[in-house]
Structure formats: structure tokens, C-alpha cells
Design an enzyme around this catalytic site. Sequence first.
Site, PDB file in Angstrom:
ATOM      1  N   CYS A   1     119.784  53.529  76.650  1.00 11.88           N
ATOM      2  CA  CYS A   1     121.169  53.205  76.262  1.00 11.88           C
ATOM      3  C   CYS A   1     121.741  54.277  75.342  1.00 11.88           C
ATOM      4  O   CYS A   1     122.934  54.582  75.412  1.00 11.88           O
ATOM      5  CB  CYS A   1     121.249  51.824  75.624  1.00 11.88           C
TER       6      CYS A   1
ATOM      7  N   CYS B   1      89.480  41.655  73.191  1.00 10.94           N
ATOM      8  CA  CYS B   1      90.427  40.695  72.610  1.00 10.94           C
ATOM      9  C   CYS B   1      89.858  39.301  72.774  1.00 10.94           C
ATOM     10  O   CYS B   1      89.913  38.463  71.876  1.00 10.94           O
ATOM     11  CB  CYS B   1      91.780  40.757  73.316  1.00 10.94           C
TER      12      CYS B   1
ATOM     13  N   CYS C   1      87.326  37.553  70.256  1.00  9.34           N
ATOM     14  CA  CYS C   1      87.833  36.832  69.081  1.00  9.34           C
ATOM     15  C   CYS C   1      88.818  35.740  69.445  1.00  9.34           C
ATOM     16  O   CYS C   1      88.826  34.686  68.829  1.00  9.34           O
ATOM     17  CB  CYS C   1      88.492  37.806  68.106  1.00  9.34           C
ATOM     18  N   HIS C   2      89.675  36.021  70.421  1.00  6.05           N
ATOM     19  CA  HIS C   2      90.784  35.089  70.683  1.00  6.05           C
ATOM     20  C   HIS C   2      90.503  34.117  71.816  1.00  6.05           C
ATOM     21  O   HIS C   2      91.310  33.200  72.038  1.00  6.05           O
ATOM     22  CB  HIS C   2      92.065  35.870  71.007  1.00  6.05           C
TER      23      HIS C   2
ATOM     24  N   CYS D   1     129.546  47.757  74.409  1.00  7.27           N
ATOM     25  CA  CYS D   1     129.163  47.437  75.785  1.00  7.27           C
ATOM     26  C   CYS D   1     128.649  46.004  75.887  1.00  7.27           C
ATOM     27  O   CYS D   1     129.105  45.235  76.714  1.00  7.27           O
ATOM     28  CB  CYS D   1     128.110  48.413  76.298  1.00  7.27           C
ATOM     29  N   HIS D   2     127.710  45.640  75.015  1.00  8.13           N
ATOM     30  CA  HIS D   2     126.988  44.376  75.258  1.00  8.13           C
ATOM     31  C   HIS D   2     127.692  43.141  74.706  1.00  8.13           C
ATOM     32  O   HIS D   2     127.336  42.028  75.079  1.00  8.13           O
ATOM     33  CB  HIS D   2     125.563  44.489  74.738  1.00  8.13           C
TER      34      HIS D   2
ATOM     35  N   CYS E   1     126.604  49.901  70.505  1.00  7.56           N
ATOM     36  CA  CYS E   1     125.919  48.953  71.404  1.00  7.56           C
ATOM     37  C   CYS E   1     126.831  47.751  71.667  1.00  7.56           C
ATOM     38  O   CYS E   1     126.960  47.270  72.794  1.00  7.56           O
ATOM     39  CB  CYS E   1     124.640  48.419  70.779  1.00  7.56           C
TER      40      CYS E   1
HETATM   41  C1  HEC Z   1     127.940  52.466  77.703  1.00  2.00           C
HETATM   42  C2  HEC Z   1     127.530  51.098  77.635  1.00  2.00           C
HETATM   43  C3  HEC Z   1     126.253  50.772  76.880  1.00  2.00           C
HETATM   44  C4  HEC Z   1     125.995  50.984  75.551  1.00  2.00           C
HETATM   45  C5  HEC Z   1     126.896  51.611  74.509  1.00  2.00           C
HETATM   46  C6  HEC Z   1     124.695  50.432  75.314  1.00  2.00           C
HETATM   47  N1  HEC Z   1     124.170  49.911  76.457  1.00  2.00           N
HETATM   48 FE1  HEC Z   1     122.487  48.773  76.585  1.00  2.00          FE
HETATM   49  N2  HEC Z   1     122.748  48.670  78.595  1.00  2.00           N
HETATM   50  C7  HEC Z   1     123.794  49.198  79.305  1.00  2.00           C
HETATM   51  C8  HEC Z   1     123.578  48.990  80.718  1.00  2.00           C
HETATM   52  C9  HEC Z   1     124.506  49.445  81.848  1.00  2.00           C
HETATM   53  C10 HEC Z   1     122.351  48.319  80.836  1.00  2.00           C
HETATM   54  C11 HEC Z   1     121.654  47.879  82.132  1.00  2.00           C
HETATM   55  C12 HEC Z   1     122.274  46.604  82.611  1.00  2.00           C
HETATM   56  C13 HEC Z   1     122.067  45.516  81.616  1.00  2.00           C
HETATM   57  O1  HEC Z   1     120.976  44.918  81.579  1.00  2.00           O
HETATM   58  O2  HEC Z   1     122.964  45.302  80.761  1.00  2.00           O
HETATM   59  C14 HEC Z   1     121.884  48.086  79.480  1.00  2.00           C
HETATM   60  C15 HEC Z   1     120.747  47.343  79.162  1.00  2.00           C
HETATM   61  C16 HEC Z   1     120.342  47.043  77.879  1.00  2.00           C
HETATM   62  C17 HEC Z   1     119.268  46.136  77.540  1.00  2.00           C
HETATM   63  C18 HEC Z   1     118.413  45.362  78.525  1.00  2.00           C
HETATM   64  C19 HEC Z   1     118.963  43.990  78.810  1.00  2.00           C
HETATM   65  C20 HEC Z   1     118.089  43.186  79.738  1.00  2.00           C
HETATM   66  O3  HEC Z   1     118.352  41.997  79.912  1.00  2.00           O
HETATM   67  O4  HEC Z   1     117.152  43.736  80.311  1.00  2.00           O
HETATM   68  C21 HEC Z   1     119.137  46.145  76.190  1.00  2.00           C
HETATM   69  C22 HEC Z   1     118.128  45.394  75.367  1.00  2.00           C
HETATM   70  C23 HEC Z   1     120.156  47.042  75.677  1.00  2.00           C
HETATM   71  N3  HEC Z   1     120.874  47.546  76.728  1.00  2.00           N
HETATM   72  C24 HEC Z   1     120.333  47.350  74.341  1.00  2.00           C
HETATM   73  C25 HEC Z   1     121.258  48.283  73.882  1.00  2.00           C
HETATM   74  C26 HEC Z   1     121.300  48.779  72.528  1.00  2.00           C
HETATM   75  C27 HEC Z   1     120.366  48.360  71.411  1.00  2.00           C
HETATM   76  C28 HEC Z   1     122.335  49.655  72.465  1.00  2.00           C
HETATM   77  C29 HEC Z   1     122.781  50.511  71.292  1.00  2.00           C
HETATM   78  C30 HEC Z   1     121.767  51.434  70.806  1.00  2.00           C
HETATM   79  C31 HEC Z   1     122.943  49.700  73.772  1.00  2.00           C
HETATM   80  N4  HEC Z   1     122.251  48.879  74.599  1.00  2.00           N
HETATM   81  C32 HEC Z   1     124.070  50.449  74.079  1.00  2.00           C
HETATM   82  C33 HEC Z   1     124.912  49.794  78.771  1.00  2.00           C
HETATM   83  C34 HEC Z   1     125.090  50.113  77.440  1.00  2.00           C
HETATM   84  C1  HEC Z   2      87.448  40.955  65.551  1.00  2.00           C
HETATM   85  C2  HEC Z   2      88.332  39.901  66.014  1.00  2.00           C
HETATM   86  C3  HEC Z   2      89.603  40.297  66.745  1.00  2.00           C
HETATM   87  C4  HEC Z   2      89.719  41.097  67.854  1.00  2.00           C
HETATM   88  C5  HEC Z   2      88.683  41.881  68.592  1.00  2.00           C
HETATM   89  C6  HEC Z   2      91.127  41.032  68.223  1.00  2.00           C
HETATM   90  N1  HEC Z   2      91.808  40.246  67.354  1.00  2.00           N
HETATM   91 FE1  HEC Z   2      93.773  39.774  67.435  1.00  2.00          FE
HETATM   92  N2  HEC Z   2      93.632  38.785  65.672  1.00  2.00           N
HETATM   93  C7  HEC Z   2      92.470  38.573  64.958  1.00  2.00           C
HETATM   94  C8  HEC Z   2      92.784  37.895  63.716  1.00  2.00           C
HETATM   95  C9  HEC Z   2      91.797  37.488  62.643  1.00  2.00           C
HETATM   96  C10 HEC Z   2      94.188  37.681  63.722  1.00  2.00           C
HETATM   97  C11 HEC Z   2      95.046  37.014  62.637  1.00  2.00           C
HETATM   98  C12 HEC Z   2      95.171  37.866  61.412  1.00  2.00           C
HETATM   99  C13 HEC Z   2      95.915  39.159  61.632  1.00  2.00           C
HETATM  100  O1  HEC Z   2      97.001  39.148  62.245  1.00  2.00           O
HETATM  101  O2  HEC Z   2      95.410  40.210  61.215  1.00  2.00           O
HETATM  102  C14 HEC Z   2      94.672  38.255  64.959  1.00  2.00           C
HETATM  103  C15 HEC Z   2      95.993  38.255  65.329  1.00  2.00           C
HETATM  104  C16 HEC Z   2      96.478  38.690  66.567  1.00  2.00           C
HETATM  105  C17 HEC Z   2      97.837  38.595  66.997  1.00  2.00           C
HETATM  106  C18 HEC Z   2      98.987  38.017  66.197  1.00  2.00           C
HETATM  107  C19 HEC Z   2      99.059  36.529  66.358  1.00  2.00           C
HETATM  108  C20 HEC Z   2     100.241  35.920  65.668  1.00  2.00           C
HETATM  109  O3  HEC Z   2     100.295  34.682  65.636  1.00  2.00           O
HETATM  110  O4  HEC Z   2     101.135  36.651  65.189  1.00  2.00           O
HETATM  111  C21 HEC Z   2      97.910  39.111  68.265  1.00  2.00           C
HETATM  112  C22 HEC Z   2      99.132  39.233  69.146  1.00  2.00           C
HETATM  113  C23 HEC Z   2      96.578  39.567  68.598  1.00  2.00           C
HETATM  114  N3  HEC Z   2      95.739  39.287  67.542  1.00  2.00           N
HETATM  115  C24 HEC Z   2      96.242  40.157  69.794  1.00  2.00           C
HETATM  116  C25 HEC Z   2      95.022  40.763  70.034  1.00  2.00           C
HETATM  117  C26 HEC Z   2      94.752  41.598  71.175  1.00  2.00           C
HETATM  118  C27 HEC Z   2      95.718  41.878  72.324  1.00  2.00           C
HETATM  119  C28 HEC Z   2      93.475  42.058  71.034  1.00  2.00           C
HETATM  120  C29 HEC Z   2      92.737  43.029  71.911  1.00  2.00           C
HETATM  121  C30 HEC Z   2      93.361  44.339  72.053  1.00  2.00           C
HETATM  122  C31 HEC Z   2      92.950  41.480  69.789  1.00  2.00           C
HETATM  123  N4  HEC Z   2      93.919  40.718  69.218  1.00  2.00           N
HETATM  124  C32 HEC Z   2      91.677  41.691  69.296  1.00  2.00           C
HETATM  125  C33 HEC Z   2      91.210  38.954  65.354  1.00  2.00           C
HETATM  126  C34 HEC Z   2      90.912  39.776  66.425  1.00  2.00           C
END
Ligand code: HEC
Ligand code: HEC
Length: 263
Positions: free
Chosen positions: A224, A78, A81-82, A182-183, A179
Site C-alpha cells: 500500500c 512447539c 510444550c504446547h 482509501c480505506h 491510508c
Molecule cells: C491508493 C489507495 C490506497 C492507500 C492510500 C492504501 N491502500 Fe491499503 N489497499 C489498497 C488496495 C487497492 C488494496 C487491495 C484491495 C483491498 O483489499 O482493499 C489494499 C489492501 C489493504 C489491506 C488488506 C485488506 C484485506 O482485507 O486483505 C490492508 C490491511 C491495507 N490495505 C492497509 C493499508 C494501510 C495500513 C495503508 C496506509 C499505510 C494503506 N492500506 C493505504 C489501496 C490503498
Molecule cells: C520450552 C517450551 C516452549 C516451546 C518449545 C514453545 N513454547 Fe510457546 N510458550 C511457552 C510458554 C511458557 C509461553 C507463555 C509465556 C511466554 O509467552 O513467554 C508460551 C507462549 C506462546 C504463545 C503466546 C500465547 C499467548 O497467549 O499469547 C505463542 C503464540 C506460542 N507460545 C507459540 C509457540 C510456537 C509456534 C512454538 C514453536 C515454534 C512454541 N511456542 C514453542 C513455552 C514454549
Amino acid sequence: MRSFARIAVLAGSAAFTIAALALEPDLPDGEFPVSGYRFMGPQVQQLQDDDFLNPGWFAVEFGAELWQEKAGDRNLSCQSCHGDASESMRGVAARYPQYDEHRTGLINLEGRINEMRSRYMNAAEYPLESEQLLAITAYVTHQANGSPMNVDITGKAAPYWQQGRDLYTRRQGQLDLACSQCHDERAGLMLRGDRISQGHVNGFPVYRLIWRSMGSRHRMFRWCNWAVRAEPHELGSDEYLSLELYLAWRGRGLPIESPAVRP
Ligand code: HEC
Ligand code: HEC
């Protein structure tokens, strides 16, 4: 008890409130996004804040090694290039997921990184949820620490945002809970020892203590889904990418917090 969030934050300055109003978030009652950090107990907060104890740092440091590791036919890293990630990757994670013309679909940060491996390096993609992919994602995300989440939901991203919102508000599973139920409606309340947060994605990939490992946003969605006994979608599926876009937008303005620790 939803007011937990409000009390915690409204205790802050008036400036904070005004800034929050300007965000017009998609949260009930004009509430604004509050990071999951604020819902955790002080012990977990301290763990996150302490650079020596925060277990997420192992992933970030491993990611820094991977950044420099040459791979693939072209023997590129990475860094080849970067260059210095703290320059080239600054703020980048805050703009993902995004619509990708090349793939003609939504792509998240993990997807972008894997695309680099296959398209630019001729190297094997990292398996989803592998230690490597989580580490390099955590490393790149760390370079966006403090940047407000700011995803683009216009144009071709719009239908995905709509799908994500539908998934977020649809009741599902044996418990028949959306979701949002709960959230949005129960944020601040306890559920089996966890305090329910607003469900934001600004800390991911997070180190979760109950997992004893890092996990992606999609792993969290699966968790979740299981919590309500619904059939989870695949990691990397369109459903989860859409949900991820919707959640990043819903929490827009929240600063990226990486590496985050969760209970
Ligand atoms: C029954 C309740 C419940 C439902 C429904 C639920 N979650 Fe959660 N979720 C939790 C609990 C408990 C946690 C862990 C504590 C926290 O970070 O909220 C959590 C954590 C998360 C987190 C991490 C938040 C952080 O700050 O790390 C995300 C993102 C999330 N839920 C997304 C979703 C999504 C998307 C859905 C629907 C597909 C969903 N949840 C449905 C209870 C729920
Ligand atoms: C050969 C050169 C090359 C290598 C090796 C490379 N990159 Fe890139 N990368 C690019 C170019 C060019 C772009 C912008 C165009 C695109 O997204 O395709 C880019 C874009 C990105 C982006 C998006 C940046 C944005 O602004 O959205 C990320 C994240 C990234 N590279 C991470 C990585 C990581 C992690 C690695 C190693 C695993 C890696 N690149 C290896 C050339 C490279």
C-alpha cells in the site's frame, strides 16, 4: 459508493446493526468493520471458502508440520510444550499485536513465534516473510478462526496505538494519500481493477493471487505504501507494528478468517 459496504451488510439483520453499534468503531459515519472478504468478487470468495481449492491451506498444513518439528539445542518442538494447537492456541492470534514486557515493546504473532524459537528452543528465528514463518503463523492463526479481534491498547500499548493512528491518517507519498483516504473514504470504489476494502487485518497472513504466495500484514502495508509511491518501512519495524495494532483495534470484533484469499 462507499455505501457498497453498507448495503452489503445492512441487508443483514437488525441484530447485526445493534451489535455493530456497540463496537463504536473508528470508522467514518458510524460505519462498522466489514471484512475484506465482503469486498471481493464471488470467484475469490468461493476460492477462500473451498478447503480443497483455497491455496492458503498449503501454508496451514506446512505450519502443522512445523509445529511438530523438533529444532534447536534442546530438541524441542512447539508441540513438546504446547501440545495440541487446537487447544493451546485457540483464540490466541486475536490478541496480537500486544505490548510485551520482556521485549519492552510491541510484539506481533510472528514476533512471539520467533521469540519461542530463540528463547525457549535455542533455535534460529525464521526470517521475516519466509515460507516457514508465514506457515507457522497461518497455522497458529487458523486456531483463532472465528474469534473476534480483541487487542489491548491500554497502558504501555497506548502510545503505539497513537503512533499507528497517526500513521494511518497521515498523507504520504507522491500521491499524497493517507491510508484512511482509501480505506475509509473510498472503500467500495475500484482502483486499477481492485475494489478497495476497509483495509482490515483479520485475514492475515493471506494468500494473495497477485503475489502467488502468502504474505504478512507488513508486506501488505509495504504494498500500500508503494501504491502511493511512499517509502515503505521495514518488515517488523516499530512503525508497522504500531499500524498493525491500530488496525487490529480499528477492526475489533471482526472474526479472524484464516486462511484468507485475496485477489
Ligand atoms: C491508493 C489507495 C490506497 C492507500 C492510500 C492504501 N491502500 Fe491499503 N489497499 C489498497 C488496495 C487497492 C488494496 C487491495 C484491495 C483491498 O483489499 O482493499 C489494499 C489492501 C489493504 C489491506 C488488506 C485488506 C484485506 O482485507 O486483505 C490492508 C490491511 C491495507 N490495505 C492497509 C493499508 C494501510 C495500513 C495503508 C496506509 C499505510 C494503506 N492500506 C493505504 C489501496 C490503498
Ligand atoms: C520450552 C517450551 C516452549 C516451546 C518449545 C514453545 N513454547 Fe510457546 N510458550 C511457552 C510458554 C511458557 C509461553 C507463555 C509465556 C511466554 O509467552 O513467554 C508460551 C507462549 C506462546 C504463545 C503466546 C500465547 C499467548 O497467549 O499469547 C505463542 C503464540 C506460542 N507460545 C507459540 C509457540 C510456537 C509456534 C512454538 C514453536 C515454534 C512454541 N511456542 C514453542 C513455552 C514454549
